[in-house]
Design a protein around this motif. Structure first.
Motif, PDB file in Angstrom:
ATOM      1  N   GLU A 198      -0.589  -4.483 -12.810  1.00  0.00           N
ATOM      2  CA  GLU A 198       0.670  -4.305 -11.251  1.00  0.00           C
ATOM      3  C   GLU A 198       2.170  -5.891 -11.926  1.00  0.00           C
ATOM      4  O   GLU A 198       1.456  -6.543 -11.852  1.00  0.00           O
ATOM      5  N   GLU A 199       2.705  -5.081 -10.927  1.00  0.00           N
ATOM      6  CA  GLU A 199       4.013  -6.361 -11.556  1.00  0.00           C
ATOM      7  C   GLU A 199       4.185  -7.722 -10.775  1.00  0.00           C
ATOM      8  O   GLU A 199       3.873  -8.752 -11.304  1.00  0.00           O
ATOM      9  N   GLU A 200       3.374  -8.043  -9.341  1.00  0.00           N
ATOM     10  CA  GLU A 200       3.257  -9.494  -9.319  1.00  0.00           C
ATOM     11  C   GLU A 200       2.363 -10.464  -9.780  1.00  0.00           C
ATOM     12  O   GLU A 200       2.502 -10.991  -9.842  1.00  0.00           O
ATOM     13  N   THR A 201       1.738  -8.918 -10.434  1.00  0.00           N
ATOM     14  CA  THR A 201      -0.011  -9.919 -11.214  1.00  0.00           C
ATOM     15  C   THR A 201       0.711 -10.463 -12.407  1.00  0.00           C
ATOM     16  O   THR A 201       0.344 -11.648 -12.440  1.00  0.00           O
ATOM     17  N   GLU A 202       1.727  -9.243 -13.015  1.00  0.00           N
ATOM     18  CA  GLU A 202       1.887  -9.482 -14.787  1.00  0.00           C
ATOM     19  C   GLU A 202       3.193 -10.819 -13.965  1.00  0.00           C
ATOM     20  O   GLU A 202       2.955 -11.371 -14.824  1.00  0.00           O
ATOM     21  N   ARG A 203       4.092 -11.053 -13.007  1.00  0.00           N
ATOM     22  CA  ARG A 203       4.721 -12.202 -13.079  1.00  0.00           C
ATOM     23  C   ARG A 203       4.092 -13.395 -12.414  1.00  0.00           C
ATOM     24  O   ARG A 203       4.785 -14.678 -12.820  1.00  0.00           O
TER      25      ARG A 203
END
Length: 93
Positions: A17-22
């Motif tokens: 998930e983009e938010e988690t990776e960020r």
């Protein structure tokens, strides 16, 4: 080695998930800066005790409890700090 993937493995994050990776990337960056300060040197965190300490700090940061990290990892911090003090001294001599 990929520290981001190592961190995801440590935290048992199996989703992409983009938010988690960020968030994890930001935690890794902050952790490197923080540990460099605590250890008194610019460190390569891709192997050994250094990698383990970084991933553990990130675990604490991910769970919003970095205030407990120093007490629980003081021994490891001091061991690595002494290692880098010796290495820095040897480079100067």
């Amino acid at each position: 080695m990929n520290l981001l993937q190592d961190l995801k493995d440590k935290l048992n994050i199996t989703w992409n998930e983009e938010e988690t990776e960020r968030r994890l990337k930001r935690i890794l960056e902050d952790a490197e800066t923080t540990l460099d300060f605590k250890l008194g040197a610019k460190i390569d965190y891709t192997k050994g005790m250094e990698r383990n300490l970084l991933l553990n700090y990130c675990m604490y940061a991910y769970n919003n409890c970095t205030n407990e990290f120093d007490e629980n990892y003081l021994n490891e911090i001091m061991q690595l700090r002494q290692k880098y003090e010796v290495l820095n001294y040897e480079r100067k001599v």
